[in-house]
Write a protein that holds these residues in place. Structure first.
Motif, short mmCIF file in Angstrom:
data_model
loop_
_atom_site.label_atom_id
_atom_site.label_comp_id
_atom_site.label_asym_id
_atom_site.label_seq_id
_atom_site.Cartn_x
_atom_site.Cartn_y
_atom_site.Cartn_z
N ASN A 1 39.65 40.75 37.22
CA ASN A 1 38.34 40.82 37.88
C ASN A 1 38.50 40.86 39.40
O ASN A 1 37.73 41.51 40.10
N GLN B 1 33.74 29.99 38.70
CA GLN B 1 33.43 31.33 39.22
C GLN B 1 34.62 31.97 39.93
O GLN B 1 34.63 33.18 40.17
N GLY C 1 30.80 26.53 32.18
CA GLY C 1 29.62 27.12 32.80
C GLY C 1 29.06 26.27 33.91
O GLY C 1 28.45 26.77 34.85
N PHE D 1 32.23 38.79 41.95
CA PHE D 1 33.43 37.98 42.12
C PHE D 1 33.87 38.11 43.57
O PHE D 1 33.96 39.22 44.11
N PRO E 1 24.84 39.01 41.65
CA PRO E 1 24.87 38.32 40.36
C PRO E 1 26.05 38.81 39.53
O PRO E 1 26.28 40.03 39.45
N TYR E 2 26.80 37.91 38.94
CA TYR E 2 27.99 38.20 38.16
C TYR E 2 29.09 38.85 39.01
O TYR E 2 30.04 39.44 38.49
N LYS F 1 26.52 27.14 43.64
CA LYS F 1 26.65 26.86 42.22
C LYS F 1 26.14 25.46 41.88
O LYS F 1 25.43 25.26 40.88
#
Length: 243
Positions: free
Chosen positions: A29, A9, A3, A109, A106-107, A189
């Protein structure tokens, strides 16, 4: 641990495991966000041209502005003959732009942070340019490797340099886009982890900086789509107007 890893990411994750004749063609993804970039672009453009009016609605204005921007870009950098490449250049621009911006959610890719994705796009441009160069100019296309006015004694070295420079185009085009998208997201990040580490009382202090950096990263996403597109135009111009 993963994390807090700024590179986590960019990890490719299987969403649907598919194996065909011994080949792994799983839906990941990255596949999902490339598909989303394509579908959203198509829906947006179809919505922009649907029920087109003399007095355009907002989506129509945006769609026509983007198309006009690419058309002017091609006309300025290639000329009238370049307009036949509007479908290719516009498709590349809108896909890269959408893929870059989806990575800011957000979230989300960022598919364009992976060299295999950007190299595939760059290869499409490279082979289109090369094939069209031969179709349009025939064997004369090879003159691109020898700038006019080059002394005869320098010709072998110049041909070698120009040849490898030409072959390097898809690599430099791909690395530039992937590297810039990865660098920006890593920075965000790292700073986000720093904000969280400060805790609830001090975490709000660098928050304005985070907002500024997020805005800058959106600008970079748009800029990189523009750079990828204008370099595509430059490469097309080089085979249409041989030096």
């Amino acid at each position: 641990m993963s994390g807090s890893d700024p590179l986590h990411q960019f990890e490719i994750k299987k969403l649907l495991d598919i194996n065909l004749f011994g080949y792994d063609i799983s839906f990941t993804n990255s596949s999902l966000f490339m598909l989303l970039a394509s579908v959203i672009s198509i829906i947006f453009l179809l919505s922009a041209v649907k029920n087109a009016r003399l007095v355009p609605h907002r989506l129509q204005i945006l769609g026509e502005s983007l198309y006009g921007f690419i058309e002017n870009l091609i006309e300025d950098n290639i000329g009238e003959e370049g307009k036949k490449f509007i479908p290719l250049v516009f498709s590349v621009f809108i896909f890269v732009l959408m893929a870059n911006l989806l990575g800011m959610l957000p979230y989300g890719f960022t598919a364009t942070s992976h060299i295999i994705v950007t190299f595939t796009l760059a290869s499409i441009v490279f082979f289109t340019v090369t094939i069209y160069g031969f179709i349009r100019n025939g064997v004369s296309f090879l003159s691109i490797f020898l700038p006019s006015g080059t002394p005869l004694w320098l010709a072998p070295l110049m041909i070698l340099i120009e040849f490898f420079t030409f072959l390097a185009r898809p690599f430099t085009l791909a690395i530039r886009l992937a590297g810039n998208m990865m660098a920006g997201h890593v920075l965000m990040k790292v700073l986000a982890s720093f904000v969280i580490g400060l805790g609830i009382y001090l975490g709000w202090v660098p928050l304005p900086l985070m907002v500024i950096i997020a805005g800058f990263e959106i600008f970079v996403s748009i800029l990189q789509a523009y750079i990828f597109t204008i370099l595509t135009c430059v490469y097309l111009n080089s085979v249409i107007h041989l030096h």
